[in-house]
Structure formats: structure tokens, C-alpha cells
Design an enzyme around this catalytic site. Sequence first.
Site, PDB file in Angstrom:
ATOM      1  N   ASN A  39      30.514  40.147  31.702  1.00  0.00           N
ATOM      2  CA  ASN A  39      29.621  39.835  32.357  1.00  0.00           C
ATOM      3  C   ASN A  39      29.413  38.338  32.311  1.00  0.00           C
ATOM      4  O   ASN A  39      30.289  37.675  32.813  1.00  0.00           O
ATOM      5  CB  ASN A  39      28.225  40.752  32.034  1.00  0.00           C
ATOM      6  CG  ASN A  39      27.998  40.887  30.475  1.00  0.00           C
ATOM      7  OD1 ASN A  39      28.540  41.225  29.702  1.00  0.00           O
ATOM      8  ND2 ASN A  39      26.629  40.130  30.188  1.00  0.00           N
ATOM      9  N   ASP A  40      28.336  37.733  31.909  1.00  0.00           N
ATOM     10  CA  ASP A  40      28.054  36.307  32.352  1.00  0.00           C
ATOM     11  C   ASP A  40      29.119  35.379  31.732  1.00  0.00           C
ATOM     12  O   ASP A  40      29.869  35.629  30.651  1.00  0.00           O
ATOM     13  CB  ASP A  40      26.657  36.052  31.205  1.00  0.00           C
ATOM     14  CG  ASP A  40      25.561  36.983  31.292  1.00  0.00           C
ATOM     15  OD1 ASP A  40      25.635  37.956  31.811  1.00  0.00           O
ATOM     16  OD2 ASP A  40      24.823  36.666  30.285  1.00  0.00           O
TER      17      ASP A  40
END
Length: 494
Positions: free
Chosen positions: A36-37
Site C-alpha cells: 500500500n502507501d
Amino acid sequence: MSYLEEAREYEERMERKIAAEERPLYHLTARTGWLNDPNGFSFYGGRYHLFYQYNPYSTHWDRMHWGEWSSPDLIHWSFERAAMAPDEAYESGCFSGSAALDREGNPVFMYTAHRIIPDGREEIVRETQCIARLIERELVKEEGNPVISEEGLPEGFSLSDFRDPKIWREGEYFYSVLSSRFEDGLGAVLLYRSSDLLHWDFVKLLKKNDGRFGRMWECPDFFRLDDHSVLFVSAIAMKALSPEFRNGFCSLAFLGKDLGGEPDLREKRVQALDLGFDFYAPQTMLSPDGRRILIAWMQAPESGNLAPEGAGWYGQMCFPRELSIRGGRLFQSPIREISSLYGESTELDLCADSERSIPELHGRTMDLSLELKAEREDFCELRLCFAKRGNIFTTLSYRPAEGRLILDRRAAGRAASICEYREVLLPKREKEASLRLLLDRFSFEIFLNGGESVLSGTLYDCPAEAGELTIFAKGARIRAVKHEIESGILRGNC
Ligand code: FRU
């Protein structure tokens, strides 16, 4: 074996099972498993470094590690070994964070230690902020961690939602913006300052959600650009009160005039960063030549459990974007280095009074620009259909004079039930408009009118052969420039 060694051993083994063709050609994916991020986006030791929220062990979010790529040019990336694992007593996950250079020019990282503490039948979550330094190619966590915890939080803010430090150096201080949740349930961005990276003082509340922009905020970023101060946040549980904002997880930019001095935000405008389907948690860095570059997770938490069956990876980064501010508005365009990926190029002048398939513009990996000029009164709409094969396709219908755009991927082939249709409003354009499409095997990114508006979306389960492209633009002339993207961006392993 330590958690980190275990992750490294595992990723090395599993990476081999993913063939190059199963990955995007020019968008980044996890070495194996889930991403993710973007984290720790930075330049040091003569290379760009980009870390990411990483679960090597499955295509689902779980105990967060940090993965890493590095690159000499922001384009050709190599997988590095997993960089951090949650191996300290104060953490069950290494959550998002960022990087800056210390006074000696060495990289320093600040991240959130996310800790789950069992409490009878319940669990308590504690989020504190930690420092790690690069020592002999390893991220080494500071002995004095955590460097911001309970005592550093102003009254009324929650320690269970207190995360995602974005750190930078300005003059004699290091600053960090952090997100937290106030007792009314709404997100806020807190500004901290330090002169030694170990002791941090709360400076002020930089921005509080007034209730218009979802609930909790995540992943703040603050920077100065073109005489403006800019604050990014990624909002949870947005209700789209106007077609500029999306429901659910929405990344926003607040912009105001920069008056110099201590970081501050005199908000003049708020803008959704991406109007498409898949975009969250953007992070920026300043490149050595002074450009502000953004990269984001090309997905959002709501589609987190929808990995295609049998996939070895899940989650991609958007293509890096250069930012600028014009007329008080934030513009984004693909970094210019993309030209180093170009293969064959084609230029065409087109009329499409009825829907036409344009064989020269077929393909699945390209950077395609369309300049549109209305030539007759009856021009009202550009309709573009791409990644098409039979009844599989994605369409875009754009009415520049009305400033109305519809993006529709209902027929893009995906088995999962996700958001597939979006109608948005854009600044109006009278006679001319432009559109740029970055198409890859598993995604598209659409930049309108020089990057004034952007729409991103993933294309999972859309067959590689779906490469037809059709155009309809009655009453208009179109100049098309297509650059084939032929070579991949990943170079060898660590
Ligand atoms: C945003 C986020 C961050 C957190 C990280 C955990 O997507 O929820 O707030 O640090 O992901 O993976």
C-alpha cells in the site's frame, strides 16, 4: 532467524514465481505479496529510494513491513531487500513514514510504530512515532524510540489514531506533520518541530477537519511550491458532496499563499487530487533538480480484499508525477523522464464523425496524447474507448464545454464488485482541450488539459489482448501522438 531475515528469505523465493509479463510494464508492484502507501520517498547516495507498506506473505494487508526499490533516474527501478520488519516490543506493524536528510546529509526515517495490545477480550491500539537511520545499508531503529508518544500529543487527540509522519528539514529545524483524530472523531494535522530528531515539540494544529472532508485523515504531506503552501491529506469516509470529490477514501490538497516563516496554511482552495477510482496516500519528494514529485498508491483501502485469484502481487504505485501550481490550482503531469521508455512513436491527424477504431493507436502499454480542436458547431463530446476487445472495454466521455466527464469501466472484465462508474465536473473548455492517457497492463492514468485534472484506475482481470482503441469526436479535429512503451522499468534484483 529475525523477522526481517525471514521476510527477505521469503520474498527472494516467491519473487521468482512471478513472471515479468504478470507485472505492469512501467508501474511499481511489491516484490511479492501486498503493497500500500509509498514511504520514505527520497534521494541519497546518488539514487532515488522509494519504500512501501509491504506484506510479503500474502496479497492482503497484514503485519506491515517496509519494502524498498531504488533507482538512478526515477524510471528504472530495482527491488531492494525488505527494509524493516515489526520486530520491536513497541510495534506490531511498521506503518507509514517518510525520509529527510540530517545535518550531515545522511538519510533519516520517521515512521509510525503501530502496536496492538491485548486487553482482556478487547485490543488497544497505540500509535507512536519512531526514528530509523541508515547504517551500512540497513535501517536501524533508534534506541530512544519512540520519539513522540502520549506525552507529545495535545489534549483531546487520540493515541490510537496518530500516524504517518512526513518529515522535512527547513533552516535549523526538522519538521514533521502527523495525522490524528480529535475527540469529536474528526481528523487533524499536527505540526511538530525538532532540532536533534530525538526530541520533538508540538508546534500547532496545522489543519482540522471541519466535518466536510470525511472523518479521520491519514498520510499528511506539507510542502511549499510556486509561492503556495500545500497540505495533502487522505480522508476516510468522505461523502461526496460535490462531483469534485469521491465517496470513501479521497486524497485532498489544501492550497494557500505561502507567506514564508514557520510552516502555515492559509487555505484558499481545496482540490481532490485524483478524480478516478484508484488513488490514495500520496507522498512527495523534492528531486535534486528542484521538482516536487508525487507518487501514490494506485488503489484505496476499499478494494483491499479484491486481489485477482492466484495473483502473486496486489497493489501498484501510480506513475510519478511532477507538480506545479497555475492560477491557484495544482497541476500534475507524468515526470518528463517517461520519454526514456518510449519505443516507436506515431503521429496522426484524425476526424471521427462516427466511432472509429484507429489501428495505429492500438496497444496496451503507451503514452498517448490527444489534442482536440472543435471545428464545427456540432462538436460536443469526445468519446474514447480503450483496452478493448469484443465486449471488454473502458470508456471515457468528455464534454469540454460543459466540463463534464464520465469514466466507465463496468465492462473492463473485473470479477470483483468495485466502483466502476464516475461522473465528474472539470473546469470548462471552449474550443480546445487535451487528454493524455498512460495505459499499462493493469492500469490507466488520464491527464486532462495539461494535468489540470487527473483520473486513475486499475485494470485487473482485463486480458492483455484487449488493446483496441476507438474514438468518436463529431465536429472536431484531433492530433494524436502515441509513444509505445516497450521496455520494463524493473532492472534485475538486489
Ligand atoms: C493509509 C494507511 C496509513 C497507515 C498505513 C498502514 O493507507 O492506513 O494511515 O500508516 O496505511 O498500512
